[in-house]
Design a protein around this motif. Structure first.
Motif, PDB file in Angstrom:
ATOM      1  N   GLY A  90      -3.714  -4.202 -10.035  1.00  0.00           N
ATOM      2  CA  GLY A  90      -5.036  -3.642 -10.293  1.00  0.00           C
ATOM      3  C   GLY A  90      -5.146  -2.162  -9.987  1.00  0.00           C
ATOM      4  O   GLY A  90      -6.226  -1.586 -10.076  1.00  0.00           O
ATOM      5  N   GLY A  91      -4.034  -1.533  -9.633  1.00  0.00           N
ATOM      6  CA  GLY A  91      -4.051  -0.109  -9.327  1.00  0.00           C
ATOM      7  C   GLY A  91      -4.018   0.737 -10.583  1.00  0.00           C
ATOM      8  O   GLY A  91      -3.319   0.420 -11.535  1.00  0.00           O
ATOM      9  N   ASP A  92      -4.782   1.784 -10.580  1.00  0.00           N
ATOM     10  CA  ASP A  92      -4.829   2.720 -11.700  1.00  0.00           C
ATOM     11  C   ASP A  92      -4.399   4.080 -11.165  1.00  0.00           C
ATOM     12  O   ASP A  92      -5.193   4.806 -10.559  1.00  0.00           O
ATOM     13  N   GLN A  93      -3.124   4.425 -11.362  1.00  0.00           N
ATOM     14  CA  GLN A  93      -2.596   5.660 -10.789  1.00  0.00           C
ATOM     15  C   GLN A  93      -3.252   6.906 -11.385  1.00  0.00           C
ATOM     16  O   GLN A  93      -3.413   7.909 -10.694  1.00  0.00           O
ATOM     17  N   LYS A  94      -3.653   6.837 -12.647  1.00  0.00           N
ATOM     18  CA  LYS A  94      -4.333   7.987 -13.251  1.00  0.00           C
ATOM     19  C   LYS A  94      -5.677   8.235 -12.579  1.00  0.00           C
ATOM     20  O   LYS A  94      -6.015   9.376 -12.270  1.00  0.00           O
ATOM     21  N   SER A  95      -6.425   7.157 -12.299  1.00  0.00           N
ATOM     22  CA  SER A  95      -7.701   7.318 -11.591  1.00  0.00           C
ATOM     23  C   SER A  95      -7.485   7.850 -10.178  1.00  0.00           C
ATOM     24  O   SER A  95      -8.269   8.666  -9.690  1.00  0.00           O
ATOM     25  N   LEU A  96      -6.432   7.384  -9.523  1.00  0.00           N
ATOM     26  CA  LEU A  96      -6.116   7.880  -8.183  1.00  0.00           C
ATOM     27  C   LEU A  96      -5.887   9.391  -8.224  1.00  0.00           C
ATOM     28  O   LEU A  96      -6.396  10.125  -7.378  1.00  0.00           O
ATOM     29  N   ASP A 152      -6.965  11.540 -10.672  1.00  0.00           N
ATOM     30  CA  ASP A 152      -8.165  12.237 -11.136  1.00  0.00           C
ATOM     31  C   ASP A 152      -9.293  12.229 -10.112  1.00  0.00           C
ATOM     32  O   ASP A 152      -9.978  13.230  -9.928  1.00  0.00           O
ATOM     33  N   GLU A 153      -9.509  11.102  -9.447  1.00  0.00           N
ATOM     34  CA  GLU A 153     -10.674  10.953  -8.575  1.00  0.00           C
ATOM     35  C   GLU A 153     -10.430  11.399  -7.139  1.00  0.00           C
ATOM     36  O   GLU A 153     -11.334  11.911  -6.491  1.00  0.00           O
ATOM     37  N   SER A 154      -9.212  11.206  -6.626  1.00  0.00           N
ATOM     38  CA  SER A 154      -8.987  11.537  -5.220  1.00  0.00           C
ATOM     39  C   SER A 154      -7.907  12.598  -5.023  1.00  0.00           C
ATOM     40  O   SER A 154      -7.684  13.034  -3.896  1.00  0.00           O
ATOM     41  N   GLY A 155      -7.245  12.998  -6.099  1.00  0.00           N
ATOM     42  CA  GLY A 155      -6.206  14.010  -5.972  1.00  0.00           C
ATOM     43  C   GLY A 155      -4.972  13.516  -5.235  1.00  0.00           C
ATOM     44  O   GLY A 155      -4.194  14.313  -4.716  1.00  0.00           O
ATOM     45  N   LEU A 156      -4.777  12.192  -5.203  1.00  0.00           N
ATOM     46  CA  LEU A 156      -3.624  11.610  -4.518  1.00  0.00           C
ATOM     47  C   LEU A 156      -2.600  11.137  -5.535  1.00  0.00           C
ATOM     48  O   LEU A 156      -2.948  10.725  -6.639  1.00  0.00           O
ATOM     49  N   ALA A 157      -1.343  11.177  -5.128  1.00  0.00           N
ATOM     50  CA  ALA A 157      -0.264  10.717  -5.992  1.00  0.00           C
ATOM     51  C   ALA A 157       0.815  10.066  -5.135  1.00  0.00           C
ATOM     52  O   ALA A 157       1.008  10.424  -3.974  1.00  0.00           O
ATOM     53  N   PHE A 158       1.508   9.098  -5.741  1.00  0.00           N
ATOM     54  CA  PHE A 158       2.677   8.502  -5.114  1.00  0.00           C
ATOM     55  C   PHE A 158       3.906   9.250  -5.612  1.00  0.00           C
ATOM     56  O   PHE A 158       4.071   9.451  -6.815  1.00  0.00           O
ATOM     57  N   VAL A 159       4.762   9.671  -4.692  1.00  0.00           N
ATOM     58  CA  VAL A 159       5.977  10.400  -5.045  1.00  0.00           C
ATOM     59  C   VAL A 159       7.180   9.756  -4.359  1.00  0.00           C
ATOM     60  O   VAL A 159       7.050   9.163  -3.283  1.00  0.00           O
ATOM     61  N   VAL A 160       8.337   9.896  -4.977  1.00  0.00           N
ATOM     62  CA  VAL A 160       9.565   9.384  -4.367  1.00  0.00           C
ATOM     63  C   VAL A 160       9.954  10.319  -3.226  1.00  0.00           C
ATOM     64  O   VAL A 160      10.093  11.525  -3.411  1.00  0.00           O
ATOM     65  N   ARG A 161      10.091   9.723  -2.053  1.00  0.00           N
ATOM     66  CA  ARG A 161      10.494  10.475  -0.860  1.00  0.00           C
ATOM     67  C   ARG A 161      12.006  10.417  -0.667  1.00  0.00           C
ATOM     68  O   ARG A 161      12.645  11.394  -0.309  1.00  0.00           O
ATOM     69  N   SER A 162      12.568   9.234  -0.901  1.00  0.00           N
ATOM     70  CA  SER A 162      14.026   9.093  -0.849  1.00  0.00           C
ATOM     71  C   SER A 162      14.440   7.919  -1.713  1.00  0.00           C
ATOM     72  O   SER A 162      13.641   7.036  -2.013  1.00  0.00           O
ATOM     73  N   LEU A 163      15.706   7.940  -2.093  1.00  0.00           N
ATOM     74  CA  LEU A 163      16.220   6.951  -3.036  1.00  0.00           C
ATOM     75  C   LEU A 163      17.683   6.701  -2.700  1.00  0.00           C
ATOM     76  O   LEU A 163      18.458   7.641  -2.525  1.00  0.00           O
ATOM     77  N   ASN A 164      18.035   5.429  -2.611  1.00  0.00           N
ATOM     78  CA  ASN A 164      19.424   5.042  -2.391  1.00  0.00           C
ATOM     79  C   ASN A 164      19.786   4.049  -3.487  1.00  0.00           C
ATOM     80  O   ASN A 164      19.089   3.050  -3.670  1.00  0.00           O
ATOM     81  N   VAL A 165      20.863   4.342  -4.227  1.00  0.00           N
ATOM     82  CA  VAL A 165      21.239   3.508  -5.363  1.00  0.00           C
ATOM     83  C   VAL A 165      22.685   3.058  -5.220  1.00  0.00           C
ATOM     84  O   VAL A 165      23.558   3.861  -4.893  1.00  0.00           O
ATOM     85  N   CYS A 201       2.595   8.840  -0.207  1.00  0.00           N
ATOM     86  CA  CYS A 201       1.312   9.211  -0.809  1.00  0.00           C
ATOM     87  C   CYS A 201       1.003  10.638  -0.355  1.00  0.00           C
ATOM     88  O   CYS A 201       1.034  10.935   0.849  1.00  0.00           O
ATOM     89  N   ILE A 202       0.752  11.527  -1.319  1.00  0.00           N
ATOM     90  CA  ILE A 202       0.476  12.925  -0.990  1.00  0.00           C
ATOM     91  C   ILE A 202      -0.799  13.406  -1.675  1.00  0.00           C
ATOM     92  O   ILE A 202      -1.237  12.838  -2.667  1.00  0.00           O
ATOM     93  N   SER A 203      -1.330  14.482  -1.130  1.00  0.00           N
ATOM     94  CA  SER A 203      -2.420  15.199  -1.775  1.00  0.00           C
ATOM     95  C   SER A 203      -1.811  16.191  -2.757  1.00  0.00           C
ATOM     96  O   SER A 203      -0.908  16.955  -2.395  1.00  0.00           O
ATOM     97  N   LEU A 204      -2.290  16.180  -3.990  1.00  0.00           N
ATOM     98  CA  LEU A 204      -1.790  17.149  -4.960  1.00  0.00           C
ATOM     99  C   LEU A 204      -2.264  18.563  -4.648  1.00  0.00           C
ATOM    100  O   LEU A 204      -1.634  19.537  -5.053  1.00  0.00           O
ATOM    101  N   GLY A 205      -3.359  18.665  -3.892  1.00  0.00           N
ATOM    102  CA  GLY A 205      -3.899  19.979  -3.552  1.00  0.00           C
ATOM    103  C   GLY A 205      -2.974  20.790  -2.677  1.00  0.00           C
ATOM    104  O   GLY A 205      -2.740  21.972  -2.925  1.00  0.00           O
ATOM    105  N   ASP A 206      -2.408  20.160  -1.643  1.00  0.00           N
ATOM    106  CA  ASP A 206      -1.561  20.915  -0.723  1.00  0.00           C
ATOM    107  C   ASP A 206      -0.158  20.326  -0.571  1.00  0.00           C
ATOM    108  O   ASP A 206       0.677  20.869   0.150  1.00  0.00           O
ATOM    109  N   GLY A 207       0.118  19.200  -1.253  1.00  0.00           N
ATOM    110  CA  GLY A 207       1.440  18.590  -1.195  1.00  0.00           C
ATOM    111  C   GLY A 207       1.753  17.887   0.104  1.00  0.00           C
ATOM    112  O   GLY A 207       2.876  17.464   0.328  1.00  0.00           O
ATOM    113  N   LYS A 208       0.760  17.743   0.975  1.00  0.00           N
ATOM    114  CA  LYS A 208       0.979  17.116   2.281  1.00  0.00           C
ATOM    115  C   LYS A 208       0.724  15.612   2.211  1.00  0.00           C
ATOM    116  O   LYS A 208      -0.081  15.150   1.404  1.00  0.00           O
TER     117      LYS A 208
END
Length: 146
Positions: free
Chosen positions: A52-58, A60-73, A121-128
């Motif tokens: 039920g998550g809508d990443q685009k709304s997240l 647009d509405e809160s300025g938050l985004a999920f980003v890859v912090r680390s990856l092991n393959v 989860c980071i703020s797109l405004g300051d990347g923190k």
């Protein structure tokens, strides 16, 4: 259309089907190593959609985004043109700022690739780092860690 394009969740595991297309492969029909990372990303995105998550709304509405912090393959076996694969995603940890996913890509019952992906989860405004919305965390924990 009756088929669920986002896959299914069963026993705390998300199953996402993925066919290997020509654009996923080299001239010999072998899947490029980076495409497995793309497949895993698509699996995680469709899991969030099913929950039920809508990443685009997240964004647009809160300025938050999920980003890859680390990856092991780990690449165990190759996939080939026209193979039908299953991206299987389990959530191993859900914290305020971080999600950790264990993902495996199979052809039938043959394990091809294993990934551990840490998402922040980071703020797109300051990347923190910022905590994910409480309602997102609650739904994720209830549906994926019960």
């Amino acid at each position: 259309m009756s088929d669920n394009l986002s896959g299914i969740i069963n026993d705390n595991t998300h199953y996402f089907p993925k066919r290997v297309y020509y654009s996923d492969t080299d001239a010999g029909g072998v899947v490029y190593h980076s495409r497995y990372i793309d497949m895993a990303e698509h699996g995680r995105s469709e899991l969030i959609r099913l929950l039920g998550g809508d990443q685009k709304s997240l964004l647009d509405e809160s300025g938050l985004a999920f980003v890859v912090r680390s990856l092991n393959v780990s690449y165990n076996r190759p996939a080939f043109l026209d193979d039908m694969l299953s991206v299987r995603t389990r959530l191993s940890k859900c914290e305020n700022f971080t999600l950790i996913f264990d993902q495996k890509i199979y052809r039938d019952n043959e394990l091809l690739t294993e990934l551990e992906v840490k998402i922040g989860c980071i703020s797109l405004g300051d990347g923190k780092p910022k905590p994910m919305p409480r309602e997102w965390k609650q739904v994720i924990e209830e549906k994926m860690m019960s």
